[in-house]
Design an enzyme around this catalytic site. Structure first.
Site, PDB file in Angstrom:
ATOM      1  N   ASP A  30     -20.623  55.685 -17.760  1.00 39.40           N
ATOM      2  CA  ASP A  30     -20.336  54.348 -18.094  1.00 39.40           C
ATOM      3  C   ASP A  30     -20.518  54.136 -19.584  1.00 39.40           C
ATOM      4  O   ASP A  30     -21.629  54.586 -20.073  1.00 39.40           O
ATOM      5  CB  ASP A  30     -20.954  53.205 -17.258  1.00 39.40           C
ATOM      6  CG  ASP A  30     -20.426  51.789 -17.357  1.00 39.40           C
ATOM      7  OD1 ASP A  30     -19.894  51.371 -16.359  1.00 39.40           O
ATOM      8  OD2 ASP A  30     -20.330  51.204 -18.558  1.00 39.40           O
ATOM      9  N   ASN A  87     -17.914  46.426  -7.552  1.00 36.05           N
ATOM     10  CA  ASN A  87     -17.297  45.023  -7.788  1.00 36.05           C
ATOM     11  C   ASN A  87     -15.848  44.856  -7.137  1.00 36.05           C
ATOM     12  O   ASN A  87     -15.137  45.585  -7.596  1.00 36.05           O
ATOM     13  CB  ASN A  87     -17.626  44.696  -9.146  1.00 36.05           C
ATOM     14  CG  ASN A  87     -19.127  44.595  -9.632  1.00 36.05           C
ATOM     15  OD1 ASN A  87     -19.924  44.408  -8.896  1.00 36.05           O
ATOM     16  ND2 ASN A  87     -19.343  45.131 -10.948  1.00 36.05           N
ATOM     17  N   GLN A  94     -15.286  42.434 -11.019  1.00 37.70           N
ATOM     18  CA  GLN A  94     -14.513  43.656 -11.270  1.00 37.70           C
ATOM     19  C   GLN A  94     -13.773  43.355 -12.939  1.00 37.70           C
ATOM     20  O   GLN A  94     -12.795  42.310 -12.694  1.00 37.70           O
ATOM     21  CB  GLN A  94     -13.566  43.727 -10.284  1.00 37.70           C
ATOM     22  CG  GLN A  94     -12.843  44.944 -10.413  1.00 37.70           C
ATOM     23  CD  GLN A  94     -12.104  45.261  -9.099  1.00 37.70           C
ATOM     24  OE1 GLN A  94     -11.958  44.657  -8.074  1.00 37.70           O
ATOM     25  NE2 GLN A  94     -11.437  46.416  -9.311  1.00 37.70           N
ATOM     26  N   VAL A  96     -12.002  46.179 -14.335  1.00 32.16           N
ATOM     27  CA  VAL A  96     -11.097  47.581 -14.368  1.00 32.16           C
ATOM     28  C   VAL A  96     -10.436  47.314 -13.083  1.00 32.16           C
ATOM     29  O   VAL A  96     -11.248  47.640 -11.991  1.00 32.16           O
ATOM     30  CB  VAL A  96     -11.449  48.638 -14.952  1.00 32.16           C
ATOM     31  CG1 VAL A  96     -10.573  49.389 -14.938  1.00 32.16           C
ATOM     32  CG2 VAL A  96     -12.258  48.595 -16.063  1.00 32.16           C
ATOM     33  N   HIS A 100     -13.584  51.811  -8.480  1.00 33.90           N
ATOM     34  CA  HIS A 100     -14.729  52.518  -9.002  1.00 33.90           C
ATOM     35  C   HIS A 100     -15.934  52.249  -8.298  1.00 33.90           C
ATOM     36  O   HIS A 100     -16.314  51.174  -8.139  1.00 33.90           O
ATOM     37  CB  HIS A 100     -14.735  52.507 -10.537  1.00 33.90           C
ATOM     38  CG  HIS A 100     -14.925  50.893 -10.919  1.00 33.90           C
ATOM     39  ND1 HIS A 100     -13.828  50.261 -11.018  1.00 33.90           N
ATOM     40  CD2 HIS A 100     -15.723  50.318 -11.368  1.00 33.90           C
ATOM     41  CE1 HIS A 100     -14.113  49.157 -11.582  1.00 33.90           C
ATOM     42  NE2 HIS A 100     -15.006  49.022 -11.726  1.00 33.90           N
ATOM     43  N   HIS A 102     -19.999  52.271  -9.088  1.00 35.30           N
ATOM     44  CA  HIS A 102     -21.130  52.385 -10.052  1.00 35.30           C
ATOM     45  C   HIS A 102     -22.142  53.270  -9.332  1.00 35.30           C
ATOM     46  O   HIS A 102     -22.610  52.883  -8.321  1.00 35.30           O
ATOM     47  CB  HIS A 102     -21.756  50.996 -10.559  1.00 35.30           C
ATOM     48  CG  HIS A 102     -20.811  50.145 -11.233  1.00 35.30           C
ATOM     49  ND1 HIS A 102     -20.540  49.913 -12.698  1.00 35.30           N
ATOM     50  CD2 HIS A 102     -19.782  49.632 -10.808  1.00 35.30           C
ATOM     51  CE1 HIS A 102     -19.536  49.322 -12.760  1.00 35.30           C
ATOM     52  NE2 HIS A 102     -19.034  48.747 -11.983  1.00 35.30           N
TER      53      HIS A 102
HETATM   54  P1  AMP Z   1     -16.317  46.805 -13.133  1.00 37.90           P
HETATM   55  O1  AMP Z   1     -17.013  45.472 -14.147  1.00 37.90           O
HETATM   56  O2  AMP Z   1     -17.129  46.979 -11.954  1.00 37.90           O
HETATM   57  O3  AMP Z   1     -14.788  46.485 -12.935  1.00 37.90           O
HETATM   58  O4  AMP Z   1     -16.674  47.839 -13.901  1.00 37.90           O
HETATM   59  C1  AMP Z   1     -16.255  48.339 -15.212  1.00 37.90           C
HETATM   60  C2  AMP Z   1     -17.128  49.321 -15.883  1.00 37.90           C
HETATM   61  O5  AMP Z   1     -16.324  50.029 -16.663  1.00 37.90           O
HETATM   62  C3  AMP Z   1     -17.926  48.655 -16.680  1.00 37.90           C
HETATM   63  O6  AMP Z   1     -19.228  48.965 -16.511  1.00 37.90           O
HETATM   64  C4  AMP Z   1     -17.581  49.045 -18.445  1.00 37.90           C
HETATM   65  O7  AMP Z   1     -18.812  49.449 -19.105  1.00 37.90           O
HETATM   66  C5  AMP Z   1     -16.952  50.388 -17.908  1.00 37.90           C
HETATM   67  N1  AMP Z   1     -16.055  50.788 -18.938  1.00 37.90           N
HETATM   68  C6  AMP Z   1     -14.988  50.182 -19.611  1.00 37.90           C
HETATM   69  N2  AMP Z   1     -14.366  51.017 -20.213  1.00 37.90           N
HETATM   70  C7  AMP Z   1     -14.828  52.244 -20.014  1.00 37.90           C
HETATM   71  C8  AMP Z   1     -14.645  53.433 -21.058  1.00 37.90           C
HETATM   72  N3  AMP Z   1     -13.651  53.463 -21.565  1.00 37.90           N
HETATM   73  N4  AMP Z   1     -15.444  54.555 -20.570  1.00 37.90           N
HETATM   74  C9  AMP Z   1     -16.281  54.529 -19.711  1.00 37.90           C
HETATM   75  N5  AMP Z   1     -16.690  53.269 -19.019  1.00 37.90           N
HETATM   76  C10 AMP Z   1     -16.012  52.114 -19.393  1.00 37.90           C
END
Ligand code: AMP
Length: 114
Positions: A30, A87, A94, A96, A100, A102
């Site tokens: 991350d 999430n 969430q 993205v 995924h 974590h």
């Molecule tokens: P969520 O909030 O559960 O959707 O988690 C999305 C995660 O993606 C967050 O912990 C961000 O820090 C991570 N994230 C966003 N962009 C990137 C990236 N380019 N490379 C690695 N992690 C990322």
């Protein structure tokens, strides 16, 4: 359709520190780690969230859990313990829209989450 951010990482169009990959999934660090070890495990298939899973995704999910276990071992956090978080949706935090997991560890984690 536009690729998700995580599809672009899986396809190596956006750089990330990949710690494991196979034909079904990718695991990478991350960019904003919340613990000494913070790895995201994603399916290559762009499933938007837990909410959009289909029955046919069951074998893929089983594989993802095995990969999560192996990544935790590889990262040296399996013995001390770790947490796996998904999430889901807006209230779940969430950000993205590509499923995924974590994988967090390397320090004692608090409960409950915020
Ligand atoms: P969520 O909030 O559960 O959707 O988690 C999305 C995660 O993606 C967050 O912990 C961000 O820090 C991570 N994230 C966003 N962009 C990137 C990236 N380019 N490379 C690695 N992690 C990322």
């Amino acid at each position: 359709m536009e690729k998700t951010l995580f599809e672009k990482i899986a396809d190596k169009e956006i750089p990330a520190e990949i710690v494991y990959e196979d034909d079904q999934c990718v695991a990478f660090r991350d960019v904003n780690p919340q613990a000494p070890t913070h790895v995201l495990v994603i399916p290559r298939e762009p499933i938007p969230s837990l909410e959009s899973l289909a029955e046919t995704n069951a074998p893929l999910l089983g594989h993802l859990w095995m990969v999560i276990r192996d990544v935790a071992r590889q990262e040296g956090i399996a013995q001390g313990g770790y947490r796996v978080v998904v999430n889901c949706g807006q209230d779940g935090g969430q950000t993205v829209d590509h499923l995924h997991f974590h994988v967090l560890g390397g320090r004692p984690l608090q409960w409950p989450p915020g």
